[in-house]
Design a protein around this motif. Sequence first.
Motif, PDB file in Angstrom:
ATOM      1  N   GLY A 218       0.730  -1.708  -0.286  1.00 53.58           N
ATOM      2  CA  GLY A 218      -0.236  -0.248  -0.225  1.00 53.58           C
ATOM      3  C   GLY A 218       0.296   1.456   0.032  1.00 53.58           C
ATOM      4  N   ASP A 219       2.151   1.318   0.585  1.00 46.65           N
ATOM      5  CA  ASP A 219       3.109   2.194   0.350  1.00 46.65           C
ATOM      6  C   ASP A 219       3.505   3.019  -0.604  1.00 46.65           C
ATOM      7  N   HIS A 220       3.539   1.899  -1.495  1.00 49.19           N
ATOM      8  CA  HIS A 220       3.930   1.735  -2.934  1.00 49.19           C
ATOM      9  C   HIS A 220       2.784   2.448  -4.124  1.00 49.19           C
ATOM     10  N   THR A 221       1.583   2.463  -4.043  1.00 44.11           N
ATOM     11  CA  THR A 221       0.553   2.512  -5.004  1.00 44.11           C
ATOM     12  C   THR A 221      -0.336   3.767  -4.750  1.00 44.11           C
ATOM     13  N   LYS A 222      -1.061   4.531  -5.294  1.00 44.28           N
ATOM     14  CA  LYS A 222      -1.231   6.000  -4.952  1.00 44.28           C
ATOM     15  C   LYS A 222      -2.595   5.528  -4.179  1.00 44.28           C
ATOM     16  N   ALA A 223      -2.889   4.596  -4.666  1.00 42.47           N
ATOM     17  CA  ALA A 223      -4.990   3.999  -4.327  1.00 42.47           C
ATOM     18  C   ALA A 223      -4.223   3.905  -2.649  1.00 42.47           C
ATOM     19  N   GLY A 224      -2.893   3.128  -2.599  1.00 43.83           N
ATOM     20  CA  GLY A 224      -2.838   2.826  -0.946  1.00 43.83           C
ATOM     21  C   GLY A 224      -3.078   1.474  -0.655  1.00 43.83           C
ATOM     22  N   LYS A 225      -3.478   0.424  -1.694  1.00 46.71           N
ATOM     23  CA  LYS A 225      -4.000  -0.780  -1.636  1.00 46.71           C
ATOM     24  C   LYS A 225      -2.311  -1.728  -2.849  1.00 46.71           C
ATOM     25  N   ARG A 226      -2.254  -2.383  -1.638  1.00 47.21           N
ATOM     26  CA  ARG A 226      -1.052  -4.148  -2.087  1.00 47.21           C
ATOM     27  C   ARG A 226      -1.915  -4.316  -3.307  1.00 47.21           C
ATOM     28  N   ARG A 227      -1.236  -4.992  -4.683  1.00 45.12           N
ATOM     29  CA  ARG A 227      -1.330  -5.408  -5.140  1.00 45.12           C
ATOM     30  C   ARG A 227      -0.517  -6.353  -5.815  1.00 45.12           C
ATOM     31  N   SER A 228      -0.654  -7.714  -6.674  1.00 41.48           N
ATOM     32  CA  SER A 228       0.661  -8.368  -7.465  1.00 41.48           C
ATOM     33  C   SER A 228       0.323  -8.463  -8.981  1.00 41.48           C
ATOM     34  N   ILE A 229       0.997  -8.343  -9.438  1.00 40.20           N
ATOM     35  CA  ILE A 229       1.398  -7.664 -10.221  1.00 40.20           C
ATOM     36  C   ILE A 229       1.625  -8.957 -11.185  1.00 40.20           C
ATOM     37  N   PRO A 230       1.540  -9.597 -12.351  1.00 41.50           N
ATOM     38  CA  PRO A 230       1.852 -10.910 -12.957  1.00 41.50           C
ATOM     39  C   PRO A 230       2.826 -10.952 -14.200  1.00 41.50           C
ATOM     40  N   LEU A 231       3.851 -10.937 -14.538  1.00 40.71           N
ATOM     41  CA  LEU A 231       5.066 -10.770 -15.186  1.00 40.71           C
ATOM     42  C   LEU A 231       5.160 -11.162 -16.634  1.00 40.71           C
ATOM     43  N   ASN A 232       4.464 -11.289 -18.000  1.00 37.62           N
ATOM     44  CA  ASN A 232       5.144 -11.500 -18.791  1.00 37.62           C
ATOM     45  C   ASN A 232       5.996 -11.724 -20.064  1.00 37.62           C
ATOM     46  N   GLU A 233       6.694 -12.100 -20.831  1.00 42.01           N
ATOM     47  CA  GLU A 233       8.389 -12.226 -21.191  1.00 42.01           C
ATOM     48  C   GLU A 233       8.556 -11.043 -21.383  1.00 42.01           C
ATOM     49  N   GLY A 234       7.728  -9.528 -21.858  1.00 33.06           N
ATOM     50  CA  GLY A 234       8.624  -9.118 -22.164  1.00 33.06           C
ATOM     51  C   GLY A 234       8.922  -8.120 -20.596  1.00 33.06           C
TER      52      GLY A 234
END
Length: 363
Positions: A218-234
């Motif tokens: 949450g400290d890293h996002t604008k909305a203050g909510k944690r999230r996980s971001i999947p990584l594609n090949e790029g």
Amino acid sequence: MPYKRGKVWWISYTASDGTYVRRSAGTEDFAAAKALEQKERSQAWKEKEMGFDRQRTFEEVMIEYLNHAAQTQRSFDTTQHRVKALREFFAGRVMNDLAGKDIREYSAGRTAAGKSPATINRELAALSAAINWCSVELEWKLPNPVKGRTLREAESRVRWITRGEVDSLCRAARSQRNGDMLDDFIRLAVNTGCRKEEMIGLEWRRVDLVNRLVYLEGDHTKAGKRRSIPLNEGALAALKGRMAFRADHCPSSPWVFSRRNGDKVIDLSEGFEAACEKAAITDFRIHDLRHTCAAWLVSAGVPLIEVRDLLGHSTVQMTEKYAHLAPARVRDAVSVLDQTMSQSRYTENPAGRADKALKLVTA
């Protein structure tokens, strides 16, 4: 009576709540200090004996609000910038007497200065937030005439580029000093939809290459909510490029985007703008890399709700600005009418069709 400390006069009085106040009058003029002291004592008496509300100036409201905002807001610098614009108009104003005409005059003045409705509304939002905070937390009885008086805004800007243009932009980036880093930054942005601040502040401890995820608290996002971001090949390729750089120059640096000495990168805007110019891509900002990711996803048929979750929008309404990039959804909806018409044509009673024809002939 006022008394002197150095060259400046100080005043003293008892506030309506019984508190003994000593403060600077902010002047070297005895008469002005005495007048201010009498005014404060008169106001305190009215508050205590007659129930009058204390007059609060713009500066008093903003000082209290900014002291609070400095402790709680990640975008405090932006708030300060907006308050600076407000101060030019509202300085010295008694907030108890603030009315709708003051808000309209402010909006008209900022419009005449060439500011957009969106900018003016954000500034007024800061004023409204300050008034509301003082009213709730400090129990100051202040009107809030900002409500219902914001300006109509044009549809938000959505600028994105094609995959071919991204390739051109990355080639232009690599031709510059420290271009490999800018290349990786661009490719990570268009493949994850992360904001600039989220990527510049990304630490290796939050990168999971095994499970192909980036974790944002949450400290890293604008909305203050944690999230996980999947990584594609790029995205993986971009991170591996940063990993190789780290191994060669700063193996102990915690930052994904770091300088050779291990320090975190502060800004890439200058190099990005130069790369856009070399690639002949106009009217394109770093934040538009995020728009590009969203545009590619929506155009490929990814549902808006899933795009919302990836980008970390608070509501799906924020994601709907990309809805026009998914014409297939509307096309599918319209095709339902074709199916309905076709079915009705073959299921209609033949005798009924004959009756209709007979009526037309005999009419």
